[in-house]
Design an enzyme around this catalytic site. Structure first.
Site, mmCIF file in Angstrom:
data_model
loop_
_atom_site.group_PDB
_atom_site.id
_atom_site.type_symbol
_atom_site.label_atom_id
_atom_site.label_comp_id
_atom_site.label_asym_id
_atom_site.label_seq_id
_atom_site.Cartn_x
_atom_site.Cartn_y
_atom_site.Cartn_z
ATOM 1 N N HIS A 1 -3.360 3.111 16.239
ATOM 2 C CA HIS A 1 -4.306 2.897 15.136
ATOM 3 C C HIS A 1 -5.725 2.614 15.630
ATOM 4 C CE1 HIS A 1 -0.925 2.979 12.420
ATOM 5 N NE2 HIS A 1 -0.348 2.006 13.089
ATOM 6 N N GLU B 1 0.843 -1.191 0.000
ATOM 7 C CA GLU B 1 0.000 0.000 0.000
ATOM 8 C C GLU B 1 0.878 1.240 0.000
ATOM 9 O OE1 GLU B 1 -4.106 -0.857 2.268
ATOM 10 O OE2 GLU B 1 -2.368 -0.778 3.594
ATOM 11 N N ARG C 1 -20.547 -3.438 9.115
ATOM 12 C CA ARG C 1 -21.234 -3.455 10.403
ATOM 13 C C ARG C 1 -21.372 -2.017 10.884
ATOM 14 N NH1 ARG C 1 -17.148 -2.059 13.761
ATOM 15 N NH2 ARG C 1 -15.035 -2.690 13.193
#
Length: 280
Positions: free
Chosen positions: A65, A30, A125
């Site tokens: 995080h 990434e 969710r």
């Protein structure tokens, strides 16, 4: 990885771990963003293909995080700023959900840097921070999640979803507010704030023991204000009024006080390194 040597080492390390765990040494790469904003888009979709967004949330204030404070909407888009970027994020979030026929409540998360946004993931969710979206839209996300799962059609229209005011959620943890390490213990005093526009979702009370075996989240303070400044003021008032005391027990209420009083936070100049700078 900051350079080629670090990348080579990281690839070998990750490949070895992947091979040991899964028998395949493939590695997913990434783009590295040093200090981006973390902005997410709440969506709803039904089994008939109808989907809409319920605006954005700012989730840049994190430690390890993990989110500490969230707000709706993001100050990145305050007073019509960056409207084109915001609309592109809404469009991308809905396109992602459409691509695999997603039906229910969900959150599409992005990193924002250098005037553009980058996809992180989709959470299929409700998020812990969903109450801030409910506060500013008046839409019952939990109710819609159940109704959609039961096969009902989504009868909301995008144009009818309006934003009213601003909302902030503070996650109150039993942890050292500087090193972010758990600090469990027995609760001797638990006095929640009783303030207009402030809601506390909690699973603890005086006399109970916070153990080291589970997530240290004690409560969520969720506030709604006429605008962001009003919400910040109410959040600060709620932090000052919330009393949690006990032997060995520590909370991050003082950290929230520092965040809310920070000129950088009040200016909305946020990124994922905000707490790192605030606490060092």
């Amino acid at each position: 990885a900051e350079n080629e040597a670090e990348l080579d080492k990281a690839l070998r390390t990750c490949g070895d771990r992947a091979r040991a765990a899964f028998g395949v040494e493939a590695v997913y790469l990434e783009r590295y963003l040093d200090a981006p904003r973390h902005v997410e888009v709440q969506i709803l979709g039904d089994s008939r293909g109808k989907r809409l967004h319920l605006f954005d949330r700012e989730c840049s204030i994190q430690r390890r995080h993990q989110k500490v404070l969230e707000e709706a909407g993001s100050p990145l888009f305050l007073n019509g700023q960056n409207a084109e970027l915001q609309q592109r994020m809404f469009t991308a979030a809905l396109a992602a959900a459409k691509a695999f026929g997603y039906a229910n409540a969900g959150t599409v998360e992005f990193l924002v840097a250098d005037g553009d946004f980058h996809f992180i993931e989709m959470n299929a969710r409700l998020q812990v921070e969903h109450p801030v979206t409910e506060f500013i839209t008046g839409v019952d996300l939990i109710g819609w999640q159940l109704r959609i799962a039961a096969g009902e059609a989504l009868d909301l229209e995008q144009g009818a979803v309006r934003r009213a005011g601003a909302a902030i959620q503070l996650r109150v943890y039993a942890e050292d507010p500087v090193r972010f390490l758990p600090r469990p213990g027995t609760i001797a005093v638990w006095e929640e704030p009783r303030i207009e526009g402030v809601r506390v979702d909690a699973g603890y009370a005086a006399g109970q023991t916070v153990t080291p075996f589970y997530d240290p989240l004690l409560a969520k303070i969720v506030v709604h204000g006429a605008d962001r400044d009003d919400a910040i003021g109410r959040a600060l008032e709620a932090v000052e009024a919330f009393r949690i005391e006990g032997e060995k027990l520590q909370t991050n209420l003082d950290l929230h006080r520092r965040i809310l009083q920070s000129e950088t936070f009040r200016a909305g100049a946020l990124d994922t390194r905000f707490l790192e700078r605030l606490t060092t």
